[in-house]
Design a protein around this motif. Structure first.
Motif, PDB file in Angstrom:
ATOM      1  N   ARG A 136       0.258  21.524  -3.747  1.00 39.70           N
ATOM      2  CA  ARG A 136      -0.670  21.559  -2.610  1.00 39.70           C
ATOM      3  C   ARG A 136      -1.689  20.436  -2.819  1.00 39.70           C
ATOM      4  N   ILE A 137      -1.362  19.290  -2.233  1.00 36.95           N
ATOM      5  CA  ILE A 137      -2.123  18.065  -2.484  1.00 36.95           C
ATOM      6  C   ILE A 137      -2.823  17.612  -1.201  1.00 36.95           C
ATOM      7  N   GLY A 138      -4.146  17.603  -1.234  1.00 39.47           N
ATOM      8  CA  GLY A 138      -4.912  17.144  -0.087  1.00 39.47           C
ATOM      9  C   GLY A 138      -4.945  15.622  -0.030  1.00 39.47           C
ATOM     10  N   TYR A 139      -5.234  15.111   1.151  1.00 41.49           N
ATOM     11  CA  TYR A 139      -5.331  13.655   1.316  1.00 41.49           C
ATOM     12  C   TYR A 139      -6.558  13.313   2.155  1.00 41.49           C
ATOM     13  N   ILE A 140      -7.505  12.608   1.537  1.00 37.23           N
ATOM     14  CA  ILE A 140      -8.634  12.033   2.275  1.00 37.23           C
ATOM     15  C   ILE A 140      -8.172  10.645   2.686  1.00 37.23           C
ATOM     16  N   MET A 165      -0.883   6.435   4.284  1.00 37.65           N
ATOM     17  CA  MET A 165      -0.431   7.713   4.836  1.00 37.65           C
ATOM     18  C   MET A 165       1.093   7.827   4.730  1.00 37.65           C
ATOM     19  N   LYS A 166       1.785   6.740   5.015  1.00 32.94           N
ATOM     20  CA  LYS A 166       3.251   6.741   4.913  1.00 32.94           C
ATOM     21  C   LYS A 166       3.691   7.025   3.485  1.00 32.94           C
ATOM     22  N   GLY A 167       2.983   6.451   2.510  1.00 28.48           N
ATOM     23  CA  GLY A 167       3.319   6.685   1.111  1.00 28.48           C
ATOM     24  C   GLY A 167       3.082   8.125   0.695  1.00 28.48           C
ATOM     25  N   TYR A 168       1.978   8.705   1.174  1.00 28.31           N
ATOM     26  CA  TYR A 168       1.659  10.115   0.906  1.00 28.31           C
ATOM     27  C   TYR A 168       2.772  11.014   1.439  1.00 28.31           C
ATOM     28  N   ARG A 169       3.156  10.801   2.683  1.00 33.72           N
ATOM     29  CA  ARG A 169       4.181  11.641   3.309  1.00 33.72           C
ATOM     30  C   ARG A 169       5.548  11.428   2.659  1.00 33.72           C
ATOM     31  N   ARG A 170       5.828  10.204   2.288  1.00 35.18           N
ATOM     32  CA  ARG A 170       7.120   9.915   1.651  1.00 35.18           C
ATOM     33  C   ARG A 170       7.245  10.624   0.310  1.00 35.18           C
ATOM     34  N   ALA A 171       6.173  10.642  -0.482  1.00 36.30           N
ATOM     35  CA  ALA A 171       6.212  11.318  -1.786  1.00 36.30           C
ATOM     36  C   ALA A 171       6.446  12.815  -1.612  1.00 36.30           C
ATOM     37  N   LEU A 172       5.772  13.413  -0.638  1.00 38.89           N
ATOM     38  CA  LEU A 172       5.975  14.842  -0.375  1.00 38.89           C
ATOM     39  C   LEU A 172       7.419  15.111   0.035  1.00 38.89           C
ATOM     40  N   ARG A 207      -7.116  26.348  -0.768  1.00 39.09           N
ATOM     41  CA  ARG A 207      -7.535  24.965  -0.974  1.00 39.09           C
ATOM     42  C   ARG A 207      -6.508  24.202  -1.808  1.00 39.09           C
ATOM     43  N   PRO A 208      -6.525  22.887  -1.747  1.00 38.09           N
ATOM     44  CA  PRO A 208      -5.621  22.086  -2.578  1.00 38.09           C
ATOM     45  C   PRO A 208      -6.025  22.141  -4.049  1.00 38.09           C
ATOM     46  N   THR A 209      -5.065  21.937  -4.926  1.00 39.70           N
ATOM     47  CA  THR A 209      -5.348  21.851  -6.365  1.00 39.70           C
ATOM     48  C   THR A 209      -5.512  20.405  -6.806  1.00 39.70           C
ATOM     49  N   ALA A 210      -5.152  19.480  -5.904  1.00 39.55           N
ATOM     50  CA  ALA A 210      -5.294  18.055  -6.188  1.00 39.55           C
ATOM     51  C   ALA A 210      -5.605  17.329  -4.883  1.00 39.55           C
ATOM     52  N   VAL A 211      -6.300  16.195  -5.007  1.00 39.61           N
ATOM     53  CA  VAL A 211      -6.651  15.399  -3.833  1.00 39.61           C
ATOM     54  C   VAL A 211      -6.386  13.925  -4.127  1.00 39.61           C
ATOM     55  N   PHE A 212      -5.657  13.299  -3.208  1.00 37.29           N
ATOM     56  CA  PHE A 212      -5.473  11.848  -3.237  1.00 37.29           C
ATOM     57  C   PHE A 212      -6.395  11.250  -2.188  1.00 37.29           C
ATOM     58  N   CYS A 213      -7.086  10.166  -2.543  1.00 37.75           N
ATOM     59  CA  CYS A 213      -8.048   9.548  -1.620  1.00 37.75           C
ATOM     60  C   CYS A 213      -7.658   8.102  -1.355  1.00 37.75           C
ATOM     61  N   ALA A 214      -7.855   7.654  -0.123  1.00 34.71           N
ATOM     62  CA  ALA A 214      -7.409   6.323   0.293  1.00 34.71           C
ATOM     63  C   ALA A 214      -8.244   5.185  -0.283  1.00 34.71           C
ATOM     64  N   ASP A 239       0.816  -1.215   0.000  1.00 36.85           N
ATOM     65  CA  ASP A 239       0.000   0.000   0.000  1.00 36.85           C
ATOM     66  C   ASP A 239       0.850   1.266   0.000  1.00 36.85           C
ATOM     67  N   GLN A 240       1.969   1.220   0.712  1.00 36.82           N
ATOM     68  CA  GLN A 240       2.814   2.412   0.778  1.00 36.82           C
ATOM     69  C   GLN A 240       3.349   2.768  -0.605  1.00 36.82           C
ATOM     70  N   LEU A 241       3.765   1.776  -1.358  1.00 37.59           N
ATOM     71  CA  LEU A 241       4.246   2.015  -2.715  1.00 37.59           C
ATOM     72  C   LEU A 241       3.132   2.591  -3.583  1.00 37.59           C
ATOM     73  N   GLY A 242       1.921   2.036  -3.482  1.00 39.01           N
ATOM     74  CA  GLY A 242       0.805   2.521  -4.293  1.00 39.01           C
ATOM     75  C   GLY A 242       0.496   3.981  -4.018  1.00 39.01           C
ATOM     76  N   ALA A 243       0.450   4.351  -2.737  1.00 36.48           N
ATOM     77  CA  ALA A 243       0.170   5.747  -2.373  1.00 36.48           C
ATOM     78  C   ALA A 243       1.302   6.665  -2.829  1.00 36.48           C
ATOM     79  N   PHE A 244       2.524   6.203  -2.664  1.00 34.53           N
ATOM     80  CA  PHE A 244       3.676   6.991  -3.094  1.00 34.53           C
ATOM     81  C   PHE A 244       3.596   7.304  -4.588  1.00 34.53           C
ATOM     82  N   GLU A 245       3.294   6.303  -5.389  1.00 30.00           N
ATOM     83  CA  GLU A 245       3.236   6.498  -6.841  1.00 30.00           C
ATOM     84  C   GLU A 245       2.081   7.421  -7.233  1.00 30.00           C
ATOM     85  N   ALA A 246       0.963   7.328  -6.531  1.00 23.28           N
ATOM     86  CA  ALA A 246      -0.184   8.188  -6.829  1.00 23.28           C
ATOM     87  C   ALA A 246       0.152   9.653  -6.565  1.00 23.28           C
ATOM     88  N   VAL A 247       0.717   9.937  -5.398  1.00 27.04           N
ATOM     89  CA  VAL A 247       1.047  11.315  -5.037  1.00 27.04           C
ATOM     90  C   VAL A 247       2.204  11.833  -5.883  1.00 27.04           C
TER      91      VAL A 247
END
Length: 338
Positions: A179-183, A196-203, A238-245, A161-169
């Motif tokens: 400025r990327i939001g995360y639901i 969440m770890k993947g989101y933070r790692r990409a940033l 506001r964010p210009t993009a949103v990644f959702c779990a 899951d961490q890899l998947g989120a990382f690649e998405a963000v």
């Protein structure tokens, strides 16, 4: 605090499955190992819990499947894969639904125990100790499907899951978003936090600062995405993009954003996670992380039934997700396509 089979296994320096074989007097264990486990039981004062005693080794050619939310299309697709693989091998499947509630999860185990299923495929357990209780108090085989690392005491199919989120963000960052939001997944530690770890790692790898105001925790369930995107769009910047779990929350976020006059993806890029059948429908065209849903269901059933037929030492299988790019992220706009 109650002594568990994990404590016994740790004290005896053996795997949980080995301790379980000694406790249930099933399968081969060397005399030296058996003695170490029995000494650990006496030293710790271990007393087996009564839960799952009714999961007896009386073959019924049926298996149980425990999922979190049958209303989510992802779980319907997973269940279909499990059922097909099981049916090919002469087994039926009993589906139970926890609604992401620990008490209901325990009820699900009780239902499967009453039906005397030969084994259980368990998607992302809420109470991991309950898995251990089932294993220590019965001879039922368990296969856990999860995005969380660990679970070494039993068969595990893990999705990265961490890899998947990382690649998405990272994909959104490559499109120019900073400025990327995360639901996000629920904050309860019982839920895997790998996305969440993947989101933070990409940033972090892109040199972007983590902004807590851009993260809104969801529940994975209906209505959650709508509530979360309302918070994000209400921010002063506001964010210009949103990644959702998951896809369900992503689709709800898209619907709400369009309802308040925003264009997808011109005004707001959206990326989900799961790649359910809804994601590819016309008008949704959701860019999303594709979980290998069919593969995880099929492999879970194959591993479970093989282990029922002939007990196997705990096995771990790692599956990789992949990013599926559709129109909701805005890549086609960048490439000049319509």
């Amino acid at each position: 605090m109650r002594v568990t089979i994990k404590d016994v296994a740790k004290q005896a320096n053996v795997a949980i499955s080995t301790a379980s074989r000694v406790i249930n007097n099933s399968g081969y264990v060397s005399e030296d190992t058996r003695q170490r486990v029995e000494e650990a039981i006496k030293r710790l004062g271990y007393v087996p819990n009564s839960i799952a005693r009714s999961l007896k080794w009386k073959q019924t050619f049926s298996i149980g499947l425990i999922v979190s939310d049958i209303g989510n299309p992802f779980y319907a697709e997973l269940a279909q894969a499990v059922e097909r693989a099981a049916r090919e091998r002469g087994y039926s499947v009993l589906l139970t639904n926890t609604d992401s509630k620990a008490a209901q999860e325990r009820d699900c185990v009780g239902v499967l125990a009453a039906k005397q299923v030969d084994g259980i495929i368990w998607y992302s357990p809420i109470n991991e100790e309950l898995v251990d209780e089932v294993m220590e108090n019965s001879r039922a085989t368990v296969v856990v499907i999860t995005g969380k690392e660990g679970h070494l005491g039993h068969h595990t199919i893990r999705i990265d899951d961490q890899l998947g989120a990382f690649e998405a963000v990272n994909h959104l960052i490559s499109l120019g978003h900073t400025r990327i939001g995360y639901i996000a997944e629920p904050s309860d530690p019982k839920f895997p936090q790998e996305r969440m770890k993947g989101y933070r790692r990409a940033l972090a790898e892109a040199g972007l600062e983590f902004d807590e105001s851009l993260v809104v925790r969801g529940t994975y369930q209906e209505g959650s995405g709508r509530k979360a995107i309302k918070v994000l769009l209400g921010l002063e910047e506001r964010p210009t993009a949103v990644f959702c779990a998951n896809d369900l929350m992503a689709i709800e976020a898209m619907q709400y954003a369009r309802g308040v006059g925003l264009r997808i993806p011109e005004d707001l890029a959206v990326v989900g996670f799961d790649n359910t059948k809804l994601a590819c429908l016309h008008g949704i065209d959701l860019t999303t992380v594709a979980q290998p849903t069919y593969e995880m269901g099929r492999e879970g059933a194959k591993l479970l039934i093989s282990s029922i037929t002939k007990p196997l030492s705990p096995r771990q299988l790692l599956l990789r997700p992949s990013l599926v790019v559709r129109r909701s992220c805005g890549q086609y706009l960048k490439e000049g396509q319509r």
